[in-house]
Design a protein around this motif. Structure first.
Motif, PDB file in Angstrom:
ATOM      1  N   HIS A  37     -16.340  -7.202 -11.860  1.00 25.40           N
ATOM      2  CA  HIS A  37     -15.828  -6.094 -11.045  1.00 25.40           C
ATOM      3  C   HIS A  37     -14.702  -5.385 -11.793  1.00 25.40           C
ATOM      4  CE1 HIS A  37     -12.129  -8.318 -10.040  1.00 25.40           C
ATOM      5  NE2 HIS A  37     -12.898  -9.367  -9.872  1.00 25.40           N
ATOM      6  N   ARG A  38     -14.439  -4.149 -11.386  1.00 22.94           N
ATOM      7  CA  ARG A  38     -13.326  -3.393 -11.956  1.00 22.94           C
ATOM      8  C   ARG A  38     -12.012  -3.884 -11.359  1.00 22.94           C
ATOM      9  NH1 ARG A  38     -12.172   1.604 -10.973  1.00 22.94           N
ATOM     10  NH2 ARG A  38     -10.942   1.727 -12.890  1.00 22.94           N
ATOM     11  N   SER A  39     -10.930  -3.608 -12.069  1.00 21.78           N
ATOM     12  CA  SER A  39      -9.594  -3.926 -11.563  1.00 21.78           C
ATOM     13  C   SER A  39      -8.876  -2.627 -11.188  1.00 21.78           C
ATOM     14  CB  SER A  39      -8.795  -4.695 -12.618  1.00 21.78           C
ATOM     15  OG  SER A  39      -8.782  -3.996 -13.858  1.00 21.78           O
ATOM     16  N   ILE A  40      -8.217  -2.638 -10.046  1.00 22.70           N
ATOM     17  CA  ILE A  40      -7.471  -1.479  -9.563  1.00 22.70           C
ATOM     18  C   ILE A  40      -6.229  -1.968  -8.832  1.00 22.70           C
ATOM     19  CG2 ILE A  40      -9.469   0.061  -9.309  1.00 22.70           C
ATOM     20  CD1 ILE A  40      -9.424  -0.626  -6.291  1.00 22.70           C
ATOM     21  N   VAL A  41      -5.371  -1.018  -8.471  1.00 26.10           N
ATOM     22  CA  VAL A  41      -4.220  -1.316  -7.617  1.00 26.10           C
ATOM     23  C   VAL A  41      -4.408  -0.600  -6.286  1.00 26.10           C
ATOM     24  CG1 VAL A  41      -1.737  -1.051  -7.277  1.00 26.10           C
ATOM     25  CG2 VAL A  41      -2.622  -1.620  -9.542  1.00 26.10           C
ATOM     26  N   VAL A  42      -4.375  -1.358  -5.213  1.00 33.02           N
ATOM     27  CA  VAL A  42      -4.440  -0.797  -3.859  1.00 33.02           C
ATOM     28  C   VAL A  42      -3.036  -0.908  -3.278  1.00 33.02           C
ATOM     29  CG1 VAL A  42      -5.553  -0.912  -1.605  1.00 33.02           C
ATOM     30  CG2 VAL A  42      -6.819  -1.618  -3.658  1.00 33.02           C
ATOM     31  N   TRP A  43      -2.383   0.233  -3.118  1.00 34.82           N
ATOM     32  CA  TRP A  43      -0.960   0.250  -2.742  1.00 34.82           C
ATOM     33  C   TRP A  43      -0.815   0.644  -1.275  1.00 34.82           C
ATOM     34  CZ3 TRP A  43       2.874  -0.761  -6.499  1.00 34.82           C
ATOM     35  CH2 TRP A  43       4.197  -0.665  -6.025  1.00 34.82           C
ATOM     36  N   PHE A  44      -0.303  -0.291  -0.460  1.00 40.54           N
ATOM     37  CA  PHE A  44      -0.080  -0.047   0.967  1.00 40.54           C
ATOM     38  C   PHE A  44       1.364   0.404   1.177  1.00 40.54           C
ATOM     39  CE2 PHE A  44      -3.482  -3.124   0.671  1.00 40.54           C
ATOM     40  CZ  PHE A  44      -4.383  -2.754   1.653  1.00 40.54           C
ATOM     41  N   THR A  45       1.531   1.583   1.756  1.00 38.93           N
ATOM     42  CA  THR A  45       2.859   2.094   2.066  1.00 38.93           C
ATOM     43  C   THR A  45       2.964   2.370   3.561  1.00 38.93           C
ATOM     44  OG1 THR A  45       4.450   3.897   1.659  1.00 38.93           O
ATOM     45  CG2 THR A  45       2.121   4.454   1.507  1.00 38.93           C
ATOM     46  N   GLY A  46       4.179   2.327   4.080  1.00 33.33           N
ATOM     47  CA  GLY A  46       4.379   2.583   5.502  1.00 33.33           C
ATOM     48  C   GLY A  46       5.705   1.997   5.964  1.00 33.33           C
ATOM     49  N   LEU A  47       6.091   2.304   7.177  1.00 32.73           N
ATOM     50  CA  LEU A  47       7.328   1.776   7.747  1.00 32.73           C
ATOM     51  C   LEU A  47       7.307   0.249   7.796  1.00 32.73           C
ATOM     52  CD1 LEU A  47       7.746   4.200  10.784  1.00 32.73           C
ATOM     53  CD2 LEU A  47       9.347   4.016   8.852  1.00 32.73           C
ATOM     54  N   PRO A  48       8.481  -0.387   7.824  1.00 35.31           N
ATOM     55  CA  PRO A  48       8.506  -1.827   8.052  1.00 35.31           C
ATOM     56  C   PRO A  48       7.772  -2.170   9.351  1.00 35.31           C
ATOM     57  CG  PRO A  48      10.693  -1.058   7.402  1.00 35.31           C
ATOM     58  CD  PRO A  48       9.848   0.171   7.624  1.00 35.31           C
ATOM     59  N   CYS A  49       6.963  -3.219   9.317  1.00 38.36           N
ATOM     60  CA  CYS A  49       6.185  -3.690  10.471  1.00 38.36           C
ATOM     61  C   CYS A  49       5.022  -2.775  10.841  1.00 38.36           C
ATOM     62  CB  CYS A  49       7.078  -3.907  11.700  1.00 38.36           C
ATOM     63  SG  CYS A  49       8.417  -5.078  11.421  1.00 38.36           S
ATOM     64  N   SER A  50       4.596  -1.948   9.895  1.00 35.80           N
ATOM     65  CA  SER A  50       3.438  -1.076  10.154  1.00 35.80           C
ATOM     66  C   SER A  50       2.119  -1.775   9.859  1.00 35.80           C
ATOM     67  CB  SER A  50       3.542   0.214   9.327  1.00 35.80           C
ATOM     68  OG  SER A  50       3.589  -0.079   7.938  1.00 35.80           O
ATOM     69  N   GLY A  51       2.180  -2.990   9.308  1.00 37.07           N
ATOM     70  CA  GLY A  51       0.969  -3.765   9.085  1.00 37.07           C
ATOM     71  C   GLY A  51       0.552  -3.942   7.634  1.00 37.07           C
TER      72      GLY A  51
END
Length: 200
Positions: free
Chosen positions: A21-35
């Motif tokens: 498989h390919r390698s990527i970066v999945v970056w999750f951003t959001g307020l604290p406690c947004s999940g």
């Protein structure tokens, strides 16, 4: 400086082919406690079950080691995220799918991260959630402390959060279950990590 790049004997393409498989970066951003962290860790489990080599970088966990010397001012956040972006880039070269869960409150810093990692290897996911819901979810009591003036630079209260301008995916986490959110992200990234002749 007398520093020279040493070309590796084993490159990223070979590592990806071996892993399937390919390698990527999945970056999750959001307020604290947004999940962000909850979704990232659950997604990590789902990916590992189908033999996708992955690793989750979590904001709080990173501050216990790599960034234990940094606080939460703008410039400290910038250095914190720069380090994480460089580490993520190393993981990509190792053929690993990186799931990064960080508040990342400013558009300027998200652009910096994307430039370090490379646009083709970077997926930005915005965990969108009303602040009143985030406050209700907060088991650590940090929002309460910030509202009482006991915490400086707390995103959403004593510091701003700039909504992403063009995220690759938006998750309205107040309207989704954890499993629903994980499945949405999984379906979104699956074609991006698939290699030709891969069984993914």
């Amino acid at each position: 400086m007398n520093i020279f790049w040493y070309p590796p004997a084993v490159d990223r393409k070979l590592r990806e082919n071996i892993k399937g498989h390919r390698s990527i970066v999945v970056w999750f951003t959001g307020l604290p406690c947004s999940g962000k962290s909850t979704i990232a860790h659950k997604l990590e489990e789902k990916l590992l079950m189908i033999n996708i080599h992955t690793y989750t970088l979590d904001g709080d966990n990173i501050r216990h080691g790599l960034c234990s010397d940094l606080g939460f001012s703008y410039y400290e956040r910038k250095e914190h995220l720069r380090r994480v972006a460089e580490v993520s880039k190393l993981f990509i070269e190792a053929g690993i799918v990186v799931l990064a869960a960080f508040v990342t409150p400013y558009n300027e810093l998200r652009m910096m991260i994307k430039e370090i990692i490379g646009q083709n290897d970077f997926i930005e996911i915005y965990c969108k959630c009303p602040i009143n819901v985030c406050i209700k979810r907060d088991k650590k009591g940090l929002y309460k402390k910030a509202l009482e003036g006991k915490l400086s630079y707390y995103t959403g209260i004593s510091d701003i959060y700039e909504e992403p301008e063009n995220p690759d995916l938006i998750l309205e986490t107040d309207k989704l279950s954890i499993d629903e959110a994980v499945n949405i992200v999984f379906d979104f990234i699956k074609p991006k990590i698939k290699l030709i002749n891969s069984e993914i």
